[in-house]
Design an enzyme around this catalytic site. Structure first.
Site, short mmCIF file in Angstrom:
data_model
loop_
_atom_site.label_atom_id
_atom_site.label_comp_id
_atom_site.label_asym_id
_atom_site.label_seq_id
_atom_site.Cartn_x
_atom_site.Cartn_y
_atom_site.Cartn_z
N HIS A 54 0.35 5.18 6.83
CA HIS A 54 0.60 5.49 5.42
C HIS A 54 1.06 6.94 5.24
CE1 HIS A 54 -2.19 2.03 5.24
NE2 HIS A 54 -1.38 1.66 4.28
N ASN B 18 3.91 -5.24 5.71
CA ASN B 18 2.82 -6.09 6.20
C ASN B 18 3.35 -7.35 6.88
OD1 ASN B 18 0.43 -4.56 5.39
ND2 ASN B 18 1.13 -4.94 3.31
N ASP C 9 -4.07 7.61 9.83
CA ASP C 9 -3.90 6.27 10.39
C ASP C 9 -2.52 6.07 11.01
OD1 ASP C 9 -2.20 5.99 8.20
OD2 ASP C 9 -3.50 4.59 7.13
N SER D 161 0.81 -1.22 0.00
CA SER D 161 0.00 0.00 0.00
C SER D 161 0.85 1.27 0.00
CB SER D 161 -0.93 0.01 1.21
OG SER D 161 -0.20 -0.10 2.42
N GLY E 146 -1.92 -4.35 1.06
CA GLY E 146 -1.97 -5.55 1.88
C GLY E 146 -0.98 -6.63 1.49
#
Length: 215
Positions: A191, A107, A188, A42, A79
């Site tokens: 990111h 991830n 968040d 991502s 992801g």
């Protein structure tokens, strides 16, 4: 009429000569843009950002600023893990790319993946790309210093080990200076925002430029 016909023939011949002479025809001497792929998750897919502010676009702009006109091809999947990247590298990275940035592992870290498995996946990705003659730039992911411990050393070491084994260009921490900085991340806290992505692109571009020169 004969004179007019000769004149037209002369003009056509002159045009043909010009078309075949690179020094006089800029279009003829212009080389096609070289191609760079970014295989990632991502972070490289530009989660939460318009395409113009995502890493592929910002990296392309930064390379152009450095005098390296390229087309950067996005190959990031939100992801994705190193295992996912290893499974899709052949179909995700076009055959005619000159350089591929491999930016996976975030991830894996969030999932607590086994460092040995991460290393094996990265090794497979790099071997597949190098086997196709693609120059690789490996971007690492580092466990936050506050966590430390054996897992951190082994996880961080997986990237450095693969880079050393295969002799590829290596950026130890893709998110250096960006991770955990609220001014450079989206709400968040994971990111990067547009400013964070721009910083990543500026730090990544010199390595990609070296790869292009070496290729």
């Amino acid at each position: 009429m004969v004179s007019s016909l000769l004149t037209r023939r002369g003009l056509l011949a002159a045009g043909a000569v010009l078309a075949m002479t690179p020094a006089l025809n800029p279009q003829a001497r212009a080389a096609p843009a070289r191609r760079v792929a970014v295989l990632g998750d991502s972070i490289t897919a530009g989660y939460g950002l318009p395409a113009s502010q995502a890493l592929p676009a910002r990296l392309q702009a930064e390379l152009a600023r450095m005098g390296q006109p390229v087309r950067v091809i996005p190959a990031g999947v939100t992801g994705d893990t190193t295992a996912g990247g290893a499974a899709r590298v052949d179909r995700a990275v076009p055959r005619d790319v000159d350089v591929c940035v491999v930016a996976l592992g975030g991830n894996d870290l969030l999932l607590g993946a086994e460092p040995k498995a991460v290393r094996a996946n990265l090794d497979r990705i790099v071997r597949r790309l190098k086997g196709r003659g693609v120059t690789v730039v490996l971007a690492g992911v580092r466990v936050p210093a506050l966590l430390g411990g054996t897992y951190a050393r082994e996880f961080n070491g997986a990237f450095a080990s693969v880079a050393k084994t295969h002799g590829v260009l290596f950026l130890p921490d893709l998110l250096e200076g960006v991770a955990l900085n609220p001014n450079l991340n989206q709400r968040d806290g994971i990111h990067p925002n547009a400013a964070g992505v721009s910083l990543i692109a500026r730090r990544l571009a010199p390595l990609v430029a070296r790869g292009l020169r070496a290729g």
